[in-house]
Design an enzyme around this catalytic site. Structure first.
Site, PDB file in Angstrom:
ATOM      1  CB  CYS A 112      -0.921   0.019   1.211  1.00  0.00           C
ATOM      2  SG  CYS A 112      -1.892  -1.456   1.319  1.00  0.00           S
ATOM      3  CG  HIS A 249      -3.534   3.159   2.460  1.00  0.00           C
ATOM      4  ND1 HIS A 249      -3.964   2.837   1.192  1.00  0.00           N
ATOM      5  CD2 HIS A 249      -3.530   1.991   3.161  1.00  0.00           C
ATOM      6  CE1 HIS A 249      -4.205   1.529   1.126  1.00  0.00           C
ATOM      7  NE2 HIS A 249      -3.948   1.004   2.310  1.00  0.00           N
ATOM      8  CG  ASN A 279      -6.829  -1.319   1.057  1.00  0.00           C
ATOM      9  OD1 ASN A 279      -6.105  -0.741   0.249  1.00  0.00           O
ATOM     10  ND2 ASN A 279      -6.355  -1.907   2.139  1.00  0.00           N
TER      11      ASN A 279
HETATM   12  N1  ACO Z   1     -18.612 -10.443   7.535  1.00  0.00           N
HETATM   13  C1  ACO Z   1     -19.079 -10.857   8.728  1.00  0.00           C
HETATM   14  N2  ACO Z   1     -18.267 -11.274   9.714  1.00  0.00           N
HETATM   15  C2  ACO Z   1     -16.949 -11.264   9.486  1.00  0.00           C
HETATM   16  C3  ACO Z   1     -16.397 -10.844   8.266  1.00  0.00           C
HETATM   17  C4  ACO Z   1     -17.291 -10.427   7.270  1.00  0.00           C
HETATM   18  N3  ACO Z   1     -16.877  -9.985   6.056  1.00  0.00           N
HETATM   19  N4  ACO Z   1     -15.050 -10.942   8.329  1.00  0.00           N
HETATM   20  C5  ACO Z   1     -14.766 -11.393   9.566  1.00  0.00           C
HETATM   21  N5  ACO Z   1     -15.908 -11.598  10.257  1.00  0.00           N
HETATM   22  C6  ACO Z   1     -16.059 -12.082  11.622  1.00  0.00           C
HETATM   23  C7  ACO Z   1     -14.874 -12.858  12.116  1.00  0.00           C
HETATM   24  O1  ACO Z   1     -14.979 -14.201  11.715  1.00  0.00           O
HETATM   25  C8  ACO Z   1     -14.997 -12.677  13.612  1.00  0.00           C
HETATM   26  O2  ACO Z   1     -15.959 -13.575  14.072  1.00  0.00           O
HETATM   27  P1  ACO Z   1     -15.785 -14.304  15.517  1.00  0.00           P
HETATM   28  O3  ACO Z   1     -15.757 -13.174  16.521  1.00  0.00           O
HETATM   29  O4  ACO Z   1     -16.989 -15.166  15.607  1.00  0.00           O
HETATM   30  O5  ACO Z   1     -14.481 -15.031  15.420  1.00  0.00           O
HETATM   31  C9  ACO Z   1     -15.581 -11.279  13.779  1.00  0.00           C
HETATM   32  O6  ACO Z   1     -16.131 -10.935  12.480  1.00  0.00           O
HETATM   33  C10 ACO Z   1     -14.578 -10.231  14.189  1.00  0.00           C
HETATM   34  O7  ACO Z   1     -13.423 -10.350  13.371  1.00  0.00           O
HETATM   35  P2  ACO Z   1     -12.224  -9.341  13.521  1.00  0.00           P
HETATM   36  O8  ACO Z   1     -11.183  -9.693  12.503  1.00  0.00           O
HETATM   37  O9  ACO Z   1     -11.806  -9.257  14.938  1.00  0.00           O
HETATM   38  O10 ACO Z   1     -12.929  -7.965  13.114  1.00  0.00           O
HETATM   39  P3  ACO Z   1     -12.351  -6.511  13.173  1.00  0.00           P
HETATM   40  O11 ACO Z   1     -13.239  -5.663  13.951  1.00  0.00           O
HETATM   41  O12 ACO Z   1     -10.903  -6.493  13.515  1.00  0.00           O
HETATM   42  O13 ACO Z   1     -12.500  -6.047  11.658  1.00  0.00           O
HETATM   43  C11 ACO Z   1     -11.090  -5.738   9.753  1.00  0.00           C
HETATM   44  C12 ACO Z   1     -11.817  -6.746  10.649  1.00  0.00           C
HETATM   45  C13 ACO Z   1     -12.134  -4.890   9.060  1.00  0.00           C
HETATM   46  C14 ACO Z   1     -10.309  -6.540   8.737  1.00  0.00           C
HETATM   47  C15 ACO Z   1     -10.182  -4.847  10.608  1.00  0.00           C
HETATM   48  O14 ACO Z   1      -9.437  -5.613  11.493  1.00  0.00           O
HETATM   49  C16 ACO Z   1      -9.244  -4.038   9.771  1.00  0.00           C
HETATM   50  O15 ACO Z   1      -9.636  -3.226   8.960  1.00  0.00           O
HETATM   51  N6  ACO Z   1      -7.949  -4.222   9.978  1.00  0.00           N
HETATM   52  C17 ACO Z   1      -6.948  -3.510   9.247  1.00  0.00           C
HETATM   53  C18 ACO Z   1      -6.685  -4.247   8.011  1.00  0.00           C
HETATM   54  C19 ACO Z   1      -5.990  -3.386   7.035  1.00  0.00           C
HETATM   55  O16 ACO Z   1      -5.942  -2.181   7.141  1.00  0.00           O
HETATM   56  N7  ACO Z   1      -5.483  -4.079   6.065  1.00  0.00           N
HETATM   57  C20 ACO Z   1      -4.932  -3.456   4.997  1.00  0.00           C
HETATM   58  C21 ACO Z   1      -3.643  -2.744   5.312  1.00  0.00           C
HETATM   59  S1  ACO Z   1      -2.457  -3.255   4.270  1.00  0.00           S
HETATM   60  C22 ACO Z   1      -3.048  -3.194   2.769  1.00  0.00           C
HETATM   61  O17 ACO Z   1      -3.781  -2.309   2.468  1.00  0.00           O
HETATM   62  C23 ACO Z   1      -2.672  -4.293   1.809  1.00  0.00           C
END
Ligand code: ACO
Length: 322
Positions: A112, A249, A279
Site C-alpha cells: 500500500c 491511504h 482499499n
Molecule cells: N462479515 C461478517 N463477519 C466477518 C467478516 C465479514 N466480512 N469478516 C470477519 N468476520 C467475523 C470474524 O470471523 C470474527 O468472528 P468471531 O468473533 O466469531 O471469530 C468477527 O467478524 C470479528 O473479526 P475481527 O477480525 O476481529 O474484526 P475486526 O473488527 O478487527 O475487523 C477488519 C476486521 C475490518 C479486517 C479490521 O481488522 C481491519 O480493517 N484491519 C486492518 C486491516 C488493514 O488495514 N489491512 C490493509 C492494510 S495493508 C493493505 O492495504 C494491503
C-alpha cells in the site's frame, strides 16, 4: 530546486461491486462491512483490464491536467502490488503504451505504500535536476489475488489507478517525504505465493489468498501512523494547524478517523474515498488526491499530508504544498 504536483489523473473500472453484491458471494452483511470498514462498494477490473491498462489511462489524464505530453516525461515510477507480469515491469509497459522511450521506468513493491515510495524517489530525481517531468503512478488489480471465498479479506479490496505528474519548482511543492518499514511484522499481512517461494502451491492449483490478521494489523497501523504524523510534521517544519487536507491511504475508515483525531482535523478536511473505492492499496492515495482536486475541494496553495501503511510492514508520508 523542488518538485511540485503539476497534474493528477485516475481511472476506475466501470464494474462496481456493492456490499449487497458481496452478500451473495460470502456470508457477510452490508451492516458488518460498513460498521467495521466504512466500505459501501468497490470497483473491479474487467477481464481485459490490467494494472498497466489502468495506469496508462490515469497517466494520460494526469499529463493532460499538467499540460504535458508523453514526450516531456523523463522518469516513470509505479507503486504496485499486483504487476501484470513479473517482467517487464509496469513502468515499462506504461512507457511503451505512451510512446515514451529511453527513460528510467520501474515499479516498487512496497504494497500500500508503493505510491508514496515512488513519489519520494521521483522527488529526489527532480530535486537533483535529473528529471524535469516525472510520472508517478499507483495502480492495483487486487481482485485478481483476492480469495473470493474468504469473507475476512474479499470485502476489503478494490481495483483502480491514480497518477501524478511532477515538475520542477523554485518553491516546494513537495515539502518533505518520509519512508520507513519493519519486516518483523511479515506474519500479520502477506501474500505468500511468488516465484522463488510459494510457487508450488500455485502450480498445484491450490487456492491462494491474502493472509491477514486484521485486528493486529489495525493496532499496529493506528500506532505507526500516529507516530508518523508527528515525525513528518517535525521533518517538514510544519505545524499541524497548517494542514488543510489529510489524504490518507484508504484501508479502513476507522484507521483514517484515528489519524484525523491525531491531527485534530475535522473529518470535513479528510479526503475519504474508501467508502466507494474500498482499499486499492498503492492506488488509493493518488485516486483520493485526484478525486478531491477534480471536485474542487483541494485547491492550489493548500497544504496536504499524505500518509500510508501497508504490507511489509511499510509506511510513509509526504507533506505537499499543492
Ligand atoms: N462479515 C461478517 N463477519 C466477518 C467478516 C465479514 N466480512 N469478516 C470477519 N468476520 C467475523 C470474524 O470471523 C470474527 O468472528 P468471531 O468473533 O466469531 O471469530 C468477527 O467478524 C470479528 O473479526 P475481527 O477480525 O476481529 O474484526 P475486526 O473488527 O478487527 O475487523 C477488519 C476486521 C475490518 C479486517 C479490521 O481488522 C481491519 O480493517 N484491519 C486492518 C486491516 C488493514 O488495514 N489491512 C490493509 C492494510 S495493508 C493493505 O492495504 C494491503
Amino acid at each position: 530546486m523542488y518538485s511540485r504536483i503539476a497534474g493528477t489523473g485516475s481511472y476506475l473500472p466501470k464494474k462496481v461491486l456493492t456490499n449487497a453484491d458481496i452478500e451473495k458471494i460470502v456470508d457477510t452483511t452490508d451492516e458488518w462491512i460498513q460498521t467495521r470498514t466504512g466500505i459501501k462498494s468497490r470497483h473491479v477490473a474487467a477481464a481485459h483490464e490490467t494494472t498497466s491498462s489502468m495506469a496508462i489511462e490515469a497517466s494520460r489524464r494526469a499529463l493532460e491536467m499538467a499540460g504535458a505530453t508523453p514526450a516531456d516525461v523523463d522518469f516513470i515510477a509505479v507503486g504496485t502490488t499486483t504487476p501484470d507480469v513479473l517482467f517487464p515491469n509496469v513502468g515499462t509497459i506504461v512507457q511503451t503504451a505512451l510512446g515514451i522511450h529511453d527513460t528510467p521506468a520501474f515499479s516498487v513493491e512496497t504494497a500500500c505504500s508503493g505510491f508514496v515510495y515512488a513519489l519520494s524517489i521521483a522527488d529526489k530525481f527532480l530535486r537533483c535536476g535529473e528529471s524535469q517531468c516525472a510520472l508517478v503512478i499507483g495502480s492495483e488489480c487486487l481482485s485478481r489475488i483476492v480469495d473470493w471465498k474468504d469473507r475476512g479479506t474479499c470485502v476489503l479490496f478494490g481495483d483502480g489507478a491514480g497518477a501524478v505528474v511532477l515538475r520542477p519548482a523554485e518553491q516546494p511543492g513537495i515539502v518533505t517525504t518520509l519512508l520507513s518499514a519493519d519486516g518483523k511484522y511479515r506474519a500479520l499481512l502477506n501474500y505468500p505465493y511468488g516465484v522463488s517461494s510459494g510457487f508450488e502451491k500455485l502450480r498445484a492449483g491450490k487456492p491462494a489468498a491474502i493472509v491477514m490478521k486484521g485486528n493486529e494489523v489495525f493496532k499496529v497501523a493506528v500506532n505507526t501512523l500516529s507516530r508518523l504524523v508527528d515525525q513528518t510534521l517535525a521533518k517538514g517544519g510544519v505545524d499541524q494547524s497548517q494542514i488543510d487536507w489529510l489524504v490518507p491511504h484508504q484501508a479502513n475508515l476507522r484507521i483514517i478517523q484515528a489519524a484525523a483525531r491525531k491531527l485534530a482535523l475535522p473529518m470535513e478536511r479528510v479526503v475519504v474515498t474508501v467508502t466507494e473505492h474500498g482499499n486499492t492499496s498503492a492506488a488509493s492515495i493518488p485516486l483520493a488526491l485526484d478525486t478531491a482536486i477534480r471536485d474542487g475541494r483541494i485547491r492550489r496553495g493548500q497544504m496536504l499530508l499524505l500518509e500510508t501503511f501497508g504490507g511489509g510492514f511499510t509506511w510513509g508520508s509526504a507533506l505537499v504544498r499543492f
